[in-house]
Motif scaffolding. Structure first.
Motif, mmCIF file in Angstrom:
data_model
loop_
_atom_site.group_PDB
_atom_site.id
_atom_site.type_symbol
_atom_site.label_atom_id
_atom_site.label_comp_id
_atom_site.label_asym_id
_atom_site.label_seq_id
_atom_site.Cartn_x
_atom_site.Cartn_y
_atom_site.Cartn_z
ATOM 1 N N ALA A 104 0.853 -1.188 0.000
ATOM 2 C CA ALA A 104 0.000 0.000 0.000
ATOM 3 C C ALA A 104 0.889 1.238 0.000
ATOM 4 O O ALA A 104 2.101 1.158 0.206
ATOM 5 N N GLY A 105 0.256 2.384 -0.247
ATOM 6 C CA GLY A 105 0.988 3.644 -0.174
ATOM 7 C C GLY A 105 1.408 4.170 -1.536
ATOM 8 O O GLY A 105 1.057 3.622 -2.582
ATOM 9 N N SER A 106 2.186 5.244 -1.515
ATOM 10 C CA SER A 106 2.561 5.937 -2.747
ATOM 11 C C SER A 106 3.798 5.357 -3.416
ATOM 12 O O SER A 106 3.991 5.519 -4.620
ATOM 13 N N ALA A 107 4.665 4.690 -2.659
ATOM 14 C CA ALA A 107 5.918 4.161 -3.218
ATOM 15 C C ALA A 107 5.722 2.720 -3.672
ATOM 16 O O ALA A 107 5.225 1.889 -2.904
ATOM 17 N N LEU A 108 6.120 2.432 -4.912
ATOM 18 C CA LEU A 108 6.034 1.051 -5.391
ATOM 19 C C LEU A 108 7.123 0.204 -4.760
ATOM 20 O O LEU A 108 6.893 -0.948 -4.371
ATOM 21 N N ILE A 109 8.337 0.767 -4.637
ATOM 22 C CA ILE A 109 9.487 0.043 -4.094
ATOM 23 C C ILE A 109 10.004 0.787 -2.870
ATOM 24 O O ILE A 109 10.178 2.012 -2.918
ATOM 25 N N ARG A 110 10.236 0.051 -1.784
ATOM 26 C CA ARG A 110 10.893 0.629 -0.611
ATOM 27 C C ARG A 110 12.291 0.013 -0.561
ATOM 28 O O ARG A 110 12.516 -1.036 0.034
ATOM 29 N N VAL A 111 13.214 0.692 -1.229
ATOM 30 C CA VAL A 111 14.548 0.138 -1.448
ATOM 31 C C VAL A 111 15.254 -0.160 -0.132
ATOM 32 O O VAL A 111 15.903 -1.200 0.016
ATOM 33 N N ASP A 112 15.148 0.730 0.842
ATOM 34 C CA ASP A 112 15.847 0.527 2.117
ATOM 35 C C ASP A 112 15.396 -0.764 2.796
ATOM 36 O O ASP A 112 16.212 -1.510 3.348
ATOM 37 N N LEU A 113 14.094 -1.030 2.748
ATOM 38 C CA LEU A 113 13.565 -2.239 3.378
ATOM 39 C C LEU A 113 14.064 -3.481 2.632
ATOM 40 O O LEU A 113 14.464 -4.479 3.244
#
Length: 414
Positions: free
Chosen positions: A203-212
């Motif tokens: 969910a949310g605005s970011a498709l990828i959370r690179v840090d995670l």
């Protein structure tokens, strides 16, 4: 002269790198996992106050460990003025001492910490939160942002997890070989879950959370060093590296998602591809055969080495998905198998497989099934039905980037 901002970054960097070692050493030292995690956090808080004023110490990790050990002694003193454990710890620790680090022992400590964080007595949400906290060094705020939940929720999960471990009297030790084999899949699953949320946010605005995603890769690398003879540990690392290799091409310059067939493969991270293929080779060398993560990595490798979607060995991918269906059957695996069949043999061959999943109702709450069915119907020229399926997918999808992709597909159908 070092600025306060630079010093804070140094504190955070040391903590991110050394937190697992510090908490693991403290847990062995005190025999109390909850106390170890608490005093480690107190030492971190003190560093954020002290280091900007006095400068970064020559041995930052040793400073944090010594400070935390003193806090542990204070805690034992508060519990009992002449407690035997306090007396023993006080005898071992002097004001000037910075403890030596035994690399072999540290590896055991970190492995024990992994198994404790993923203990079966904890819920999956608690396992993820505790793993990111004690092994990843993430703060409650960072974990909350990653999973789009309130910080208070993360803090409550961590508190409940520590209380559960204390009530269950979970010892701080690496489990015996049989128990380790039984519990290792849980550790692998938690790391995979962290990566999955980073790779494609739910969910949310970011498709990828690179840090995670990077944190999951770091944990996976750590695990392969701790259990070098486990095929699935190497298989998971291979899968994560090969999947992350495509990150640079998954978004365009404006941050919009780019589908696999439209990605510029020159932008794929070839270093990550090489690392992933090396990990897959290491999984094969264990002599135990590939498990579910290894098979998924083999599928990812097919994509990584193909010059284009059209030149991908889809027949091999179909066979690999059939193997995965036997090793780890799930509706998602069946759906991905159907996609591979559509690429190898055409949409007409795949649609009955998707319709079986619709009838089963196993993926009724996700946007994935109507997305795939809408794609197949589009390729078959059944536009009205395709529009209905994609509309259903759009209504179910919670990620803004994926929603925009679905909106473009609907617009293309007129």
């Amino acid at each position: 002269m070092t600025t306060p901002g630079a010093t804070r970054q140094a504190v955070e960097a040391v903590w991110r790198i050394e937190s697992a070692h510090i908490v693991g050493t403290l847990a062995r030292y005190t025999g109390d996992f909850t106390l170890a995690e608490d005093v480690a956090q107190e030492a971190l808080a003190q560093a954020l106050v002290t280091w900007p004023r006095d400068g970064v110490p020559a041995n930052p990790a040793g400073w944090l460990l010594t400070t935390a050990r003193r806090r542990a002694i204070d805690a034992f003193r508060r519990r009992s003025a002449l407690d035997e454990r306090y007396a023993a710890l006080a005898h071992e620790t002097s004001e000037a001492e910075e403890p030596d680090w035994d690399p072999d022992r540290i590896e055991d400590d970190v492995l024990a910490l992994m198994f404790i964080s993923c203990h079966p007595a904890l819920s999956r949400e608690a396992q993820v939160a505790l793993t990111l906290r004690v092994l990843g060094g993430l703060t409650s705020d960072e974990i909350a942002r990653a999973f789009l939940v309130p910080t208070a929720t993360v803090q409550a999960r961590i508190t409940r997890a520590k209380k559960t471990l204390a009530a269950a009297r979970v010892p701080f030790e690496v489990p015996q070989a049989d128990e380790r084999r039984d519990r290792l899949p849980s550790v692998l699953s938690v790391i995979y879950l962290i990566f999955t949320e980073g790779s494609t946010a739910s969910a949310g605005s970011a498709l990828i959370r690179v840090d995670l995603a990077r944190e999951a890769i770091r944990l996976s690398r750590m695990l392969t060093r701790l259990v070098p003879d486990d095929a699935e540990a190497h298989g998971l690392l291979a899968l994560l590296e090969l999947t992350a290799a495509r990150f640079p091409a998954r978004l365009d310059e404006s941050g919009e998602p780019v589908l696999l067939e439209d990605q510029d493969r020159r932008r794929w991270d070839r270093s990550a591809v090489r690392r992933g293929r090396a990990a897959l080779t290491a999984a094969g060398r264990t002599g135990r055969g590939l498990g579910p993560y290894g098979v998924q990595a083999a599928i990812a490798e097919c994509h990584a080495v193909a010059p284009s979607v059209a030149q991908t060995d889809w027949a091999k991918i179909v066979v690999l998905y059939e193997a995965l269906s036997r090793l780890a059957p799930s509706p998602i695996v069946s759906l991905n198998h159907a996609v591979a069949v559509s690429m190898a043999d055409g949409p007409a061959a795949a649609l009955p497989l998707v319709d079986e999943l619709v009838a089963d109702g196993a993926l009724a709450e996700t946007h994935l099934l109507p997305t795939v069915r809408g794609e197949l119907l589009t390729r078959l020229g059944r536009t009205a039905e395709a529009r209905e399926e994609l509309g259903t997918a759009l209504a179910r999808c919670r990620n803004d980037g994926e929603r925009r992709v679905l909106e473009r597909k609907l617009a293309a159908l007129g």
